[in-house]
Design an enzyme around this catalytic site. Structure first.
Site, mmCIF file in Angstrom:
data_model
loop_
_atom_site.group_PDB
_atom_site.id
_atom_site.type_symbol
_atom_site.label_atom_id
_atom_site.label_comp_id
_atom_site.label_asym_id
_atom_site.label_seq_id
_atom_site.Cartn_x
_atom_site.Cartn_y
_atom_site.Cartn_z
ATOM 1 N N ILE A 141 3.914 3.914 -1.194
ATOM 2 C CA ILE A 141 3.943 4.580 -2.197
ATOM 3 C C ILE A 141 5.566 5.174 -2.376
ATOM 4 C CG2 ILE A 141 1.574 5.458 -2.612
ATOM 5 C CD1 ILE A 141 2.335 8.135 -1.419
ATOM 6 N N ASP A 142 6.325 4.757 -1.405
ATOM 7 C CA ASP A 142 7.724 5.463 -1.242
ATOM 8 C C ASP A 142 8.768 4.812 -1.947
ATOM 9 O OD1 ASP A 142 7.539 3.767 1.845
ATOM 10 O OD2 ASP A 142 8.267 3.041 0.201
ATOM 11 N N HIS B 216 -1.289 1.459 -4.309
ATOM 12 C CA HIS B 216 -1.835 2.638 -4.264
ATOM 13 C C HIS B 216 -0.973 3.545 -4.760
ATOM 14 C CE1 HIS B 216 -3.865 1.884 -0.162
ATOM 15 N NE2 HIS B 216 -4.514 1.175 -1.311
ATOM 16 N N SER C 277 -2.588 -1.370 9.384
ATOM 17 C CA SER C 277 -3.788 -1.268 10.148
ATOM 18 C C SER C 277 -4.808 -2.144 9.672
ATOM 19 C CB SER C 277 -4.252 0.298 10.728
ATOM 20 O OG SER C 277 -4.516 0.680 9.188
ATOM 21 N N CYS D 169 -0.911 11.645 -22.461
ATOM 22 C CA CYS D 169 -0.941 10.168 -23.054
ATOM 23 C C CYS D 169 -0.570 9.079 -22.550
ATOM 24 C CB CYS D 169 0.518 10.168 -24.359
ATOM 25 S SG CYS D 169 2.114 10.237 -23.330
ATOM 26 N N PRO E 48 3.806 -4.212 15.929
ATOM 27 C CA PRO E 48 4.103 -4.037 17.325
ATOM 28 C C PRO E 48 2.729 -3.756 18.234
ATOM 29 C CG PRO E 48 4.924 -2.341 15.905
ATOM 30 C CD PRO E 48 4.550 -3.145 15.288
ATOM 31 N N GLN F 116 1.012 -1.352 0.090
ATOM 32 C CA GLN F 116 -0.142 -0.058 -0.105
ATOM 33 C C GLN F 116 0.908 1.276 0.002
ATOM 34 O OE1 GLN F 116 -3.613 -0.689 2.713
ATOM 35 N NE2 GLN F 116 -1.838 -1.917 3.592
HETATM 36 N N1 APR Z 1 6.804 -2.388 12.214
HETATM 37 C C1 APR Z 1 5.592 -2.906 11.791
HETATM 38 N N2 APR Z 1 4.508 -2.385 11.971
HETATM 39 C C2 APR Z 1 4.575 -0.997 12.434
HETATM 40 C C3 APR Z 1 5.733 -0.382 12.730
HETATM 41 C C4 APR Z 1 6.895 -1.011 12.553
HETATM 42 N N3 APR Z 1 8.016 -0.594 13.056
HETATM 43 N N4 APR Z 1 5.419 0.918 13.180
HETATM 44 C C5 APR Z 1 4.058 1.070 13.094
HETATM 45 N N5 APR Z 1 3.562 -0.037 12.846
HETATM 46 C C6 APR Z 1 2.142 -0.461 12.490
HETATM 47 C C7 APR Z 1 1.338 0.126 13.242
HETATM 48 O O1 APR Z 1 0.751 -0.451 14.456
HETATM 49 C C8 APR Z 1 -0.275 0.303 12.390
HETATM 50 O O2 APR Z 1 -0.878 -0.816 12.404
HETATM 51 O O3 APR Z 1 1.863 -0.158 11.157
HETATM 52 C C9 APR Z 1 0.361 0.413 10.891
HETATM 53 C C10 APR Z 1 0.302 1.427 10.156
HETATM 54 O O4 APR Z 1 -1.008 1.907 9.921
HETATM 55 P P1 APR Z 1 -1.398 2.925 9.018
HETATM 56 O O5 APR Z 1 -0.655 4.107 9.247
HETATM 57 O O6 APR Z 1 -3.017 2.916 8.996
HETATM 58 O O7 APR Z 1 -0.985 2.480 7.417
HETATM 59 P P2 APR Z 1 -1.514 1.718 6.511
HETATM 60 O O8 APR Z 1 -2.181 0.303 7.081
HETATM 61 O O9 APR Z 1 -0.775 1.415 5.514
HETATM 62 O O10 APR Z 1 -2.693 2.558 5.689
HETATM 63 C C11 APR Z 1 -3.430 1.952 4.655
HETATM 64 O O11 APR Z 1 -4.379 3.955 4.493
HETATM 65 O O12 APR Z 1 -4.509 6.293 4.160
HETATM 66 C C12 APR Z 1 -4.383 5.294 3.529
HETATM 67 O O13 APR Z 1 -3.366 5.114 1.358
HETATM 68 C C13 APR Z 1 -2.990 5.087 2.779
HETATM 69 O O14 APR Z 1 -1.840 3.433 2.184
HETATM 70 C C14 APR Z 1 -2.622 3.880 3.284
HETATM 71 C C15 APR Z 1 -3.546 3.013 3.767
#
Ligand code: APR
Length: 274
Positions: free
Chosen positions: A110-111, A126, A214, A137, A239, A108
């Protein structure tokens, strides 16, 4: 001896007999590359409203109305994107590809960090901030992340009013048709990329690593369920939370940058012992 040694050993046992592991990763995988997540405390969605900032036309209006608030956030983000390097979690996934275990990374994020870590079969649902798409184009071009960020940072210094025309002035132009190019990222309300390929990869998998997500955004969050239905072993590394606890075979409450290298090492130990 890590507190989660038993879980590491169990995850390694599942992966060591796998040839079609699929990753489903989220922002947590890049947290240890100092790129902020979205929903952790202090994350991006604490600093700006996702619908406003994550929806294309709202974004321009937001930039014009809230430039004073958004400009520092954008600068911090650019700074994080510019300095980021693949972390040990990313490189462990490339190790798993070289070991013939990991087939596809579905992310998910984009980095561009999974690509820079070396993985070759990547689905960016994403999109990718550093892939430009021509609005004329449709031509796509991947940029060098660091030089693109430093170029944008320099241009931002000369912009006093962050209005629509200023944003357009930051845009690159297509080498084929000279039209404006935009970052090839999926904004809220736009269709995700490569959905059928992602579902197929999950349905063909024999194990899935669900990393740093998440699990609140669909259709990406369906993928672990598709893999489970296909009989794949589900390994979740996060974690703080396990959004997929009902279908999880192994849950490791650790950072991916720590757990993944430990799993790779355990697979090597098990191979050496056998
Ligand atoms: N290692 C593993 N997991 C981690 C770490 C780490 N070092 N640090 C944080 N996390 C976990 C958090 O506990 C959380 O559950 O990563 C998760 C990040 O969740 P989000 O911030 O919701 O990111 P993500 O799940 O990728 O969001 C999905 O939401 O807003 C949209 O497009 C956006 O792609 C994104 C999508």
């Amino acid at each position: 001896m890590s507190r989660w040694e038993n879980e590491i050993v169990k995850a390694a046992s599942i992966l060591s007999v796998s040839t079609k592991t699929v990753v489903m990763s989220g922002a947590g995988v890049s947290a240890e590359s100092n790129i902020p997540t979205f929903r952790d405390a202090g994350g991006l969605w604490d600093q700006m409203d996702p619908v406003e900032a994550g929806t294309a036309d709202n974004l321009f209006a937001q930039l014009e109305q809230n430039a004073d608030k958004l400009k520092p956030i954008l600068n911090d983000l650019l700074n994080a994107f510019g300095k980021a390097e693949p972390n040990p979690g990313h490189t462990a996934l490339f190790d798993l590809e070289k070991m013939g275990i990991l087939k596809t990374v579905i992310t998910q994020n984009i980095d561009n960090l999974h690509r820079e870590a070396g993985n070759t079969d990547i689905i960016e649902m994403h999109g990718n901030m550093f892939q430009m798409r021509c609005l004329g184009c449709g031509h796509k071009a991947i940029l060098d992340r660091k030089s693109y960020v430093s170029d944008i940072e320099e241009k931002l210094k000369t912009i006093t009013k962050l209005d629509f025309s200023a944003i357009v002035s930051l845009a690159l132009h297509c080498e084929h048709c000279s039209s404006i190019m935009r970052p090839d990222v999926v904004m809220f309300g736009e269709e995700v990329q490569a959905m059928s390929e992602s579902f197929q990869a999950a349905q063909d998998s024999d194990a899935m690593l669900v990393l740093g997500t998440s699990g609140v955004v669909y259709p990406a969050a369906y993928l672990p369920f598709e893999a489970k239905k296909a009989g794949a072993g589900i390994i979740v590394i996060n974690p703080k939370e396990n959004p997929f606890d009902k279908i999880t075979d192994v849950y490791i409450p650790m950072k991916t940058g720590e757990a993944l290298p430990a799993i790779v090492q355990e697979i090597r130990n098990q191979a050496g012992a056998s």
